[in-house]
Each structure stands twice: as C-alpha cells, then as structure tokens.
Design a protein around this motif. Structure first.
Motif, PDB file in Angstrom:
ATOM      1  N   ASN A   4       0.810  -1.214   0.000  1.00 31.46           N
ATOM      2  CA  ASN A   4       0.000   0.000   0.000  1.00 31.46           C
ATOM      3  C   ASN A   4       0.846   1.268   0.000  1.00 31.46           C
ATOM      4  O   ASN A   4       0.301   2.362  -0.043  1.00 31.46           O
ATOM      5  CB  ASN A   4      -0.916   0.002   1.231  1.00 31.46           C
ATOM      6  CG  ASN A   4      -1.920  -1.151   1.192  1.00 31.46           C
ATOM      7  OD1 ASN A   4      -2.385  -1.519   0.125  1.00 31.46           O
ATOM      8  ND2 ASN A   4      -2.231  -1.710   2.354  1.00 31.46           N
ATOM      9  N   LEU A   5       2.160   1.116   0.113  1.00 31.24           N
ATOM     10  CA  LEU A   5       3.035   2.267   0.150  1.00 31.24           C
ATOM     11  C   LEU A   5       3.266   2.787  -1.260  1.00 31.24           C
ATOM     12  O   LEU A   5       3.666   2.042  -2.158  1.00 31.24           O
ATOM     13  CB  LEU A   5       4.384   1.897   0.798  1.00 31.24           C
ATOM     14  CG  LEU A   5       4.326   1.520   2.283  1.00 31.24           C
ATOM     15  CD1 LEU A   5       5.703   1.108   2.774  1.00 31.24           C
ATOM     16  CD2 LEU A   5       3.801   2.681   3.114  1.00 31.24           C
ATOM     17  N   ASP A   6       2.994   4.045  -1.459  1.00 31.40           N
ATOM     18  CA  ASP A   6       3.197   4.675  -2.760  1.00 31.40           C
ATOM     19  C   ASP A   6       3.720   6.084  -2.517  1.00 31.40           C
ATOM     20  O   ASP A   6       3.000   6.934  -1.981  1.00 31.40           O
ATOM     21  CB  ASP A   6       1.881   4.714  -3.549  1.00 31.40           C
ATOM     22  CG  ASP A   6       2.082   5.304  -4.952  1.00 31.40           C
ATOM     23  OD1 ASP A   6       3.255   5.516  -5.336  1.00 31.40           O
ATOM     24  OD2 ASP A   6       1.080   5.545  -5.636  1.00 31.40           O
ATOM     25  N   PHE A   7       4.987   6.317  -2.883  1.00 32.57           N
ATOM     26  CA  PHE A   7       5.618   7.600  -2.586  1.00 32.57           C
ATOM     27  C   PHE A   7       5.654   8.527  -3.811  1.00 32.57           C
ATOM     28  O   PHE A   7       6.243   9.596  -3.758  1.00 32.57           O
ATOM     29  CB  PHE A   7       7.046   7.375  -2.071  1.00 32.57           C
ATOM     30  CG  PHE A   7       7.094   6.536  -0.828  1.00 32.57           C
ATOM     31  CD1 PHE A   7       6.653   7.056   0.378  1.00 32.57           C
ATOM     32  CD2 PHE A   7       7.547   5.236  -0.858  1.00 32.57           C
ATOM     33  CE1 PHE A   7       6.682   6.287   1.539  1.00 32.57           C
ATOM     34  CE2 PHE A   7       7.588   4.460   0.287  1.00 32.57           C
ATOM     35  CZ  PHE A   7       7.153   4.986   1.495  1.00 32.57           C
ATOM     36  N   SER A 180      10.138  12.245   3.195  1.00 29.61           N
ATOM     37  CA  SER A 180       8.761  11.762   3.022  1.00 29.61           C
ATOM     38  C   SER A 180       8.709  10.237   3.036  1.00 29.61           C
ATOM     39  O   SER A 180       7.791   9.643   3.625  1.00 29.61           O
ATOM     40  CB  SER A 180       8.175  12.289   1.706  1.00 29.61           C
ATOM     41  OG  SER A 180       8.144  13.700   1.693  1.00 29.61           O
ATOM     42  N   ILE A 181       9.690   9.596   2.413  1.00 25.20           N
ATOM     43  CA  ILE A 181       9.733   8.130   2.378  1.00 25.20           C
ATOM     44  C   ILE A 181       9.957   7.571   3.780  1.00 25.20           C
ATOM     45  O   ILE A 181       9.290   6.610   4.199  1.00 25.20           O
ATOM     46  CB  ILE A 181      10.830   7.652   1.417  1.00 25.20           C
ATOM     47  CG1 ILE A 181      10.436   7.974  -0.029  1.00 25.20           C
ATOM     48  CG2 ILE A 181      11.073   6.158   1.572  1.00 25.20           C
ATOM     49  CD1 ILE A 181      11.509   7.637  -1.046  1.00 25.20           C
ATOM     50  N   ILE A 182      10.890   8.165   4.511  1.00 23.90           N
ATOM     51  CA  ILE A 182      11.181   7.678   5.860  1.00 23.90           C
ATOM     52  C   ILE A 182       9.956   7.810   6.764  1.00 23.90           C
ATOM     53  O   ILE A 182       9.613   6.883   7.509  1.00 23.90           O
ATOM     54  CB  ILE A 182      12.384   8.444   6.450  1.00 23.90           C
ATOM     55  CG1 ILE A 182      13.659   8.059   5.698  1.00 23.90           C
ATOM     56  CG2 ILE A 182      12.533   8.147   7.944  1.00 23.90           C
ATOM     57  CD1 ILE A 182      14.884   8.837   6.114  1.00 23.90           C
ATOM     58  N   HIS A 204       9.217  14.171  12.629  1.00 21.59           N
ATOM     59  CA  HIS A 204       8.674  15.267  11.839  1.00 21.59           C
ATOM     60  C   HIS A 204       9.444  16.552  12.124  1.00 21.59           C
ATOM     61  O   HIS A 204       9.695  17.360  11.221  1.00 21.59           O
ATOM     62  CB  HIS A 204       7.185  15.483  12.158  1.00 21.59           C
ATOM     63  CG  HIS A 204       6.265  14.616  11.368  1.00 21.59           C
ATOM     64  ND1 HIS A 204       6.174  14.677   9.984  1.00 21.59           N
ATOM     65  CD2 HIS A 204       5.394  13.658  11.768  1.00 21.59           C
ATOM     66  CE1 HIS A 204       5.284  13.799   9.569  1.00 21.59           C
ATOM     67  NE2 HIS A 204       4.797  13.169  10.621  1.00 21.59           N
ATOM     68  N   GLY A 205       9.826  16.732  13.381  1.00 26.07           N
ATOM     69  CA  GLY A 205      10.582  17.919  13.737  1.00 26.07           C
ATOM     70  C   GLY A 205      11.901  18.002  12.999  1.00 26.07           C
ATOM     71  O   GLY A 205      12.365  19.101  12.659  1.00 26.07           O
TER      72      GLY A 205
END
Length: 232
Positions: A4-7, A180-182, A204-205
């Motif tokens: 389900n991962l789509d980057f 974004s991928i990580i 995120h920080g």
C-alpha cells in the motif's frame, strides 16, 4: 502492508494530450496551487494592513514585517554584495515559498519539492540567471571564462555548467523525498499506539521542520552564490 506504500505523486485525471502523450492533473500541481493560493492570500492581507503602517512602527505586525524585510535584504547583501540588493525581491519570496513547500507535509499536503519537476524548474531559473546576468555584467567577455585556465578545458567547463542545475535540483528533491519516504515507512511499520503517543512527531521535527528549512536556505544560498560569482 508494503503493497500500500506509494511515494509517487498521484495522477488525478488527464487534461489533454501533446503529440500523443497524455498530460495529467497531478498531486504536485494541486499541492503547488494550494500553497500558492495560501501565500497569495497572506500577501493580500498584509498589503491591506500595510496601508495603515506608520513611519515609526506602532504595531507588532509592522515590526515583524519590517524585521523580515530587513533580514532578507541583509542576507542578500551579505551573500551577493551591495550590488546584489536588487535580487532581494526574488530570493526572499523564493526562500519563503520553498520553505513552505518543504513544511507542507506537516499539514498533510505532499510537498511539491518531493517532485523532481518542481525542483528542476527552480534550478533552471537559477541556471538562466547565472548566464543571463553574467553576460549582462561582462558582455561577450563572459564566454572567455569557459576557456580558462586553457582552451582545452572548454568541454569540461561546459559540462560543469550544465551540472549546476542538475546538482541543485537533485539536492533539494532528494532530501525532501527521502524525508517523506522515511516518515511513510515509520507510519507503516509502527503500531497505532506509537503514533498516538506522538513519537513520530520527533522525526517530523527533524525531517520536515529542520531539514525542510535547511534545504530551502541551502538552495537559495547556492543560487545567490552562483549568480554573484558569474557577475564578478
């Protein structure tokens, strides 16, 4: 779960065709316009508020706006010299726009800078500015630099100039897409309780706030350095 991962940027629907090649409305285009509309709205509101500004600041808003403008002017002058102050009107908004694009992941918008087409467009603007202002300041003599230190290096010098937009675009694109991928992998691997506890907020920080702001600064800094070097 990994299926389900789509980057990549999503394709919404086809707009038109060019020589048989379909052109789609993509997630990057939608994100870009949303950010642009948000910044335009802020700019319009500030423009209306500025009509009430006094010569001596009386409000926190005026003080903040003048401080930001002074910071951008000083930053441009320190990087490009006194003659480079005229570029503040371009590099200031560019820095703000790239930073907002990089930080947009915090509010659930896929960063437009995670798409190579966006970063390449920024880099190509810098590329044409380098040679355009270089020719404007030096005239035909600008092209003598391609023959230095001796003419046999002309092909290598040309390749080096063509590599500038490639390196600029890939540096910004790679860092933002990598973050974004990580973050996507973190949300996919850890159970919901970890997300609920706010543990990904630390990541995120770094990947969104720190790295996003840093990469915007680096891109603009390098762009100013290349343009000022071509004009010297």
């Amino acid at each position: 779960m990994g299926d389900n991962l789509d980057f990549g940027a999503q394709l919404y629907f086809k707009l038109f065709e060019v020589n048989g090649q379909p052109v789609y409305l993509t997630q990057t285009i939608v994100s870009t316009w949303l950010i642009m509309l948000g910044l335009i709205l802020v700019a319009v509101i500030l423009r209306v508020k500025m009509r009430k500004f006094k010569e001596v600041p009386e409000t926190k808003l005026q003080t903040t706006v003048e401080m930001i403008v002074d910071m951008i002017n000083n930053f441009t002058i320190s990087s490009m010299g006194p003659a480079g102050k005229k570029f503040a009107g371009y590099y200031g908004p560019l820095l703000i726009y790239i930073a907002v694009c990089n930080l947009s992941g915090l509010i659930g918008i896929r960063p437009p800078t995670a798409d190579f087409a966006t970063t390449l467009a920024f880099a190509l603007i810098t590329f044409f500015m380098i040679h355009g202002f270089g020719i404007k300041s030096k005239g035909v003599g600008y092209f003598k630099g391609f023959l230095e230190p001796f003419p046999l290096l002309l092909p290598i010098n040309i390749i080096g100039e063509l590599a500038t937009p490639v390196s600029l675009s890939f540096r910004l694109f790679g860092n933002i897409l990598g973050g974004s991928i990580i973050m996507g992998l973190v949300y996919a691997m850890f159970p919901k309780i970890v997300v609920f506890l706010g543990i990904p907020a630390v990541l995120h920080g770094y990947f969104d706030v720190f790295a996003g702001a840093l990469q915007a600064f680096i891109f603009v800094m390098l762009s100013m350095t290349f343009v000022s070097s071509a004009m010297e």
